[in-house]
Design an enzyme around this catalytic site. Structure first.
Site, PDB file in Angstrom:
ATOM      1  N   GLY A  54       6.534  -4.127  -0.069  1.00  0.00           N
ATOM      2  CA  GLY A  54       7.288  -3.692   1.105  1.00  0.00           C
ATOM      3  C   GLY A  54       6.880  -2.300   1.533  1.00  0.00           C
ATOM      4  O   GLY A  54       5.966  -1.698   0.957  1.00  0.00           O
ATOM      5  N   GLY A  63       7.401   1.788   2.330  1.00  0.00           N
ATOM      6  CA  GLY A  63       7.972   2.918   1.597  1.00  0.00           C
ATOM      7  C   GLY A  63       9.401   3.216   2.012  1.00  0.00           C
ATOM      8  O   GLY A  63      10.261   3.486   1.169  1.00  0.00           O
ATOM      9  N   VAL A  83      11.575  -0.426   0.554  1.00  0.00           N
ATOM     10  CA  VAL A  83      11.507  -0.706  -0.887  1.00  0.00           C
ATOM     11  C   VAL A  83      11.319   0.590  -1.691  1.00  0.00           C
ATOM     12  O   VAL A  83      11.968   0.799  -2.719  1.00  0.00           O
ATOM     13  CB  VAL A  83      10.374  -1.709  -1.182  1.00  0.00           C
ATOM     14  N   GLY A  84      10.438   1.472  -1.212  1.00  0.00           N
ATOM     15  CA  GLY A  84      10.157   2.725  -1.942  1.00  0.00           C
ATOM     16  C   GLY A  84      11.412   3.572  -2.071  1.00  0.00           C
ATOM     17  O   GLY A  84      11.768   4.029  -3.167  1.00  0.00           O
ATOM     18  N   CYS A 131      -8.194  11.068  -4.739  1.00  0.00           N
ATOM     19  CA  CYS A 131      -7.329  12.254  -4.852  1.00  0.00           C
ATOM     20  C   CYS A 131      -8.023  13.412  -5.548  1.00  0.00           C
ATOM     21  O   CYS A 131      -7.806  14.565  -5.212  1.00  0.00           O
ATOM     22  CB  CYS A 131      -6.055  11.889  -5.586  1.00  0.00           C
ATOM     23  N   GLU A 158      -5.842  18.442   2.583  1.00  0.00           N
ATOM     24  CA  GLU A 158      -6.500  17.254   2.055  1.00  0.00           C
ATOM     25  C   GLU A 158      -6.893  16.351   3.225  1.00  0.00           C
ATOM     26  O   GLU A 158      -6.027  15.929   3.991  1.00  0.00           O
ATOM     27  CB  GLU A 158      -5.541  16.511   1.119  1.00  0.00           C
TER      28      GLU A 158
HETATM   29  P1  NAD Z   1       1.739   7.698   0.563  1.00  0.00           P
HETATM   30  O1  NAD Z   1       2.454   8.834  -0.087  1.00  0.00           O
HETATM   31  O2  NAD Z   1       1.861   7.526   2.008  1.00  0.00           O
HETATM   32  O3  NAD Z   1       2.207   6.313  -0.077  1.00  0.00           O
HETATM   33  C1  NAD Z   1       2.187   6.073  -1.464  1.00  0.00           C
HETATM   34  C2  NAD Z   1       3.223   5.015  -1.797  1.00  0.00           C
HETATM   35  O4  NAD Z   1       4.523   5.526  -1.509  1.00  0.00           O
HETATM   36  C3  NAD Z   1       3.090   3.721  -1.002  1.00  0.00           C
HETATM   37  O5  NAD Z   1       3.418   2.633  -1.833  1.00  0.00           O
HETATM   38  C4  NAD Z   1       4.144   3.902   0.086  1.00  0.00           C
HETATM   39  O6  NAD Z   1       4.646   2.686   0.588  1.00  0.00           O
HETATM   40  C5  NAD Z   1       5.234   4.641  -0.664  1.00  0.00           C
HETATM   41  N1  NAD Z   1       6.142   5.418   0.183  1.00  0.00           N
HETATM   42  C6  NAD Z   1       5.912   5.928   1.424  1.00  0.00           C
HETATM   43  N2  NAD Z   1       7.007   6.566   1.873  1.00  0.00           N
HETATM   44  C7  NAD Z   1       7.950   6.463   0.901  1.00  0.00           C
HETATM   45  C8  NAD Z   1       9.299   6.929   0.778  1.00  0.00           C
HETATM   46  N3  NAD Z   1       9.881   7.623   1.743  1.00  0.00           N
HETATM   47  N4  NAD Z   1       9.949   6.665  -0.376  1.00  0.00           N
HETATM   48  C9  NAD Z   1       9.367   5.983  -1.371  1.00  0.00           C
HETATM   49  N5  NAD Z   1       8.113   5.485  -1.304  1.00  0.00           N
HETATM   50  C10 NAD Z   1       7.401   5.741  -0.177  1.00  0.00           C
HETATM   51  O7  NAD Z   1       0.233   7.862   0.091  1.00  0.00           O
HETATM   52  P2  NAD Z   1      -1.004   6.944   0.458  1.00  0.00           P
HETATM   53  O8  NAD Z   1      -1.398   7.228   1.865  1.00  0.00           O
HETATM   54  O9  NAD Z   1      -0.750   5.541   0.048  1.00  0.00           O
HETATM   55  O10 NAD Z   1      -2.123   7.524  -0.547  1.00  0.00           O
HETATM   56  C11 NAD Z   1      -2.862   8.649  -0.277  1.00  0.00           C
HETATM   57  C12 NAD Z   1      -2.323   9.862  -1.015  1.00  0.00           C
HETATM   58  O11 NAD Z   1      -2.209   9.596  -2.398  1.00  0.00           O
HETATM   59  C13 NAD Z   1      -3.245  11.043  -0.939  1.00  0.00           C
HETATM   60  O12 NAD Z   1      -2.522  12.211  -0.648  1.00  0.00           O
HETATM   61  C14 NAD Z   1      -3.857  11.138  -2.315  1.00  0.00           C
HETATM   62  O13 NAD Z   1      -4.317  12.403  -2.686  1.00  0.00           O
HETATM   63  C15 NAD Z   1      -2.754  10.664  -3.165  1.00  0.00           C
HETATM   64  N6  NAD Z   1      -3.273  10.181  -4.452  1.00  0.00           N
HETATM   65  C16 NAD Z   1      -3.046  10.895  -5.593  1.00  0.00           C
HETATM   66  C17 NAD Z   1      -3.552  10.469  -6.796  1.00  0.00           C
HETATM   67  C18 NAD Z   1      -3.317  11.227  -8.074  1.00  0.00           C
HETATM   68  O14 NAD Z   1      -3.474  10.656  -9.137  1.00  0.00           O
HETATM   69  N7  NAD Z   1      -2.957  12.487  -8.023  1.00  0.00           N
HETATM   70  C19 NAD Z   1      -4.278   9.291  -6.852  1.00  0.00           C
HETATM   71  C20 NAD Z   1      -4.516   8.602  -5.682  1.00  0.00           C
HETATM   72  C21 NAD Z   1      -3.986   9.060  -4.485  1.00  0.00           C
END
Ligand code: NAD
Length: 472
Positions: A201, A203, A206-207, A279, A379
């Site tokens: 779902g 964010g 479901v998030g 990342c 980033e």
């Molecule tokens: P994102 O933060 O948009 O989403 C990550 C997850 O969070 C998804 O499953 C999304 O549906 C969920 N989400 C979104 N809004 C939410 C909310 N309000 N509440 C709860 N869950 C929510 O990130 P993205 O675009 O999927 O990924 C890219 C980012 O992830 C980059 O900033 C990258 O640097 C970071 N990243 C970090 C690592 C690490 O290990 N440090 C690894 C990979 C990616």
């Protein structure tokens, strides 16, 4: 087409609460390749309840029993590796050769490390007149991004299973299909019902429901720093443990005695890996002023070999970005680099030639980037390298540390002791010396706004444990 119409919890597939679906787009063709349910808070309630019910039984199993189930899952994961690699390339756009090794291969490697760790890890120790017990923290919500989808999920699932926790997983809405294959694998492994549950779902639905849920003891989140902050705030209500793996803006420092040819080759491959959607990518290259021209020539030469192409071709080194939105975001950063006066050495905002469909951008390198420019600070999450110059070692360390992030970094020098001395000064969770390779047992995580958790190996396991002392 991979269309999944049900969610997985309590050891069975269930129709979702509502009928909405999320369509998954292939970023190389812009065509739809599958769909999954858009879950709701009601689905989260069901899955969290299943995980809660399963917890007493699962947390009481011996490490050996847990390792047995994990071995079953590992075998099936390896058997379905080729299918998973192709599926993730179709969802994400990473070149297939790399997907085979990283997207499908690495999760199996990580799971195996936890099976082995369970043979030696001690869940108790004596300290004076106390017996200290390390107990599973409970029900874990695993919320993951799209860039290394199965790897990021498996890091959490493997460690949580090893610890004796139960799990509700929520994969990214952009690349959710591989998580459904994992649920099929878990289902066929005979893992007790409710130990692993999957709710796909958005964010916001479901998030958020998971992050604030009273029946969830811990949230392990990988994603953007902005969403990480929101999850921490939601978790505060019930004082959850919140482990965050967030963004980065990592620097690699070429010291004046470095083998610059190797440093350039490795840094470019690192920066452009997965179209820069990594990342811990080394996106800032710090070069001694007096070697700048020499390094620029090498960068032009090696970066030009990254030509965007269909990611299903086995020769392809760089594919598209994950989505149209991500492409627009990256192009906006390239525009800002040009507007801020950075030297455009390679690439730019024009679409790559011969690719009428797909979210491709040209691999781009900027020279003479200064530390106040946006492309030096934020980033980008695309194939964009920023080259910056420095006069002495202290200045290089200062530039590297001048960031809200602190995930990774690199140091290059002919003198390993010197490189280590510099690496110790970097405020980041990892530093690769002379291209030191990824170690799946080494703790991975960030300083500063790159997060507060550590994943992989023993440190990753300890994230899912809480500590009790018995005094005698
Ligand atoms: P994102 O933060 O948009 O989403 C990550 C997850 O969070 C998804 O499953 C999304 O549906 C969920 N989400 C979104 N809004 C939410 C909310 N309000 N509440 C709860 N869950 C929510 O990130 P993205 O675009 O999927 O990924 C890219 C980012 O992830 C980059 O900033 C990258 O640097 C970071 N990243 C970090 C690592 C690490 O290990 N440090 C690894 C990979 C990616």
């Amino acid at each position: 087409m991979k269309n999944y119409s049900k969610l997985y919890y309590n050891g069975r597939w269930h129709a979702p609460d509502a009928g909405a679906v999320i369509e998954v787009v292939n970023p190389a063709t812009e065509g739809i390749v599958g769909s999954v349910p858009a879950g709701t808070a009601a689905d989260v309630d069901q899955a969290a309840a299943a995980a809660r019910t399963a917890l007493p039984g699962w947390s009481a199993t011996s490490p050996k029993v847990r390792a047995g189930y994990m071995t079953q899952i590992h075998e099936e994961l390896v058997a379905r590796g080729p299918e998973l690699a192709e599926l993730i390339t179709t969802e994400l756009g990473m070149p297939i050769k790399l997907s085979q090794r990283i997207q499908a291969g690495l999760p199996a490697v990580v799971l195996e490390t936890y099976v082995k760790l369970l043979e030696e890890f001690s869940f108790s120790e004596r300290i004076g007149n106390s017996l200290v017990l390390k107990e599973p923290i409970g029900v874990v919500a695993a919320i993951t991004p799209w860039n290394y989808p199965l790897h990021q999920l498996m890091i959490k699932v493997a460690a949580a299973l090893a610890a004796g926790c139960t799990i509700v997983a929520k994969p990214s809405e952009l690349t959710p299909l591989n998580a459904f294959v994992l649920a099929e694998i878990v289902d066929s492994s005979g893992l007790p019902p409710g130990v692993f549950n999957l709710v796909s779902g958005y964010g916001a639905d479901v998030g958020e429901a998971l992050a604030g849920h009273p029946g969830v003891d811990m949230v392990s989140f990988t994603g953007s720093t902005a969403v990480g902050k929101r999850i921490m705030a939601l978790g505060a209500e019930t004082v959850k443990r919140v482990a965050l793996e967030l963004g980065g803006k990592s620097a690699t420092i070429l010291l004046d005695d470095a083998d610059v040819e190797t440093a350039v080759k490795v840094t470019i491959s690192n920066c452009f890996l997965n179209s820069g959607q990594t990342c811990n990518a080394h996106t800032r290259m710090l070069v001694p002023q007096h070697r700048y021209e020499e390094v620029v020539d090498l960068v032009r030469l090696h970066a030009a070999a990254y030509i965007p192409e269909n990611p299903l071709n086995t020769q392809t080194r760089i594919g598209p970005l994950v989505s149209a939105a991500q492409r627009e975001r990256v192009l906006e950063y390239i525009r800002s680099g040009i507007a801020d006066g950075a030297e455009l050495l390679l690439g730019g905002v024009e679409a790559p030639e011969g690719l009428p469909l797909g979210y491709y951008v040209q691999p781009t390198v900027f020279g003479r980037v200064t530390k106040e420019m946006k492309i030096a600070r934020e980033e980008i999450f695309g194939p964009v390298l920023a080259m910056m110059t420095y006069d002495d070692e202290d200045e290089a360390v200062g530039i590297a540390n001048d960031s809200i992030y602190g995930l990774a970094g690199g140091v290059w020098s002919a003198d390993v002791d010197r490189a280590e001395r510099v690496a110790r000064k970097l405020q980041t969770g990892q530093v690769d010396i002379n291209g030191g390779r990824f170690n799946p047992l080494a703790p991975f995580g960030g300083y500063k706004q790159s997060g507060n958790g550590r994943e992989l190996g023993r440190y990753g396991l300890e994230e899912y444990l809480q500590t009790k002392s018995l005094q005698f």
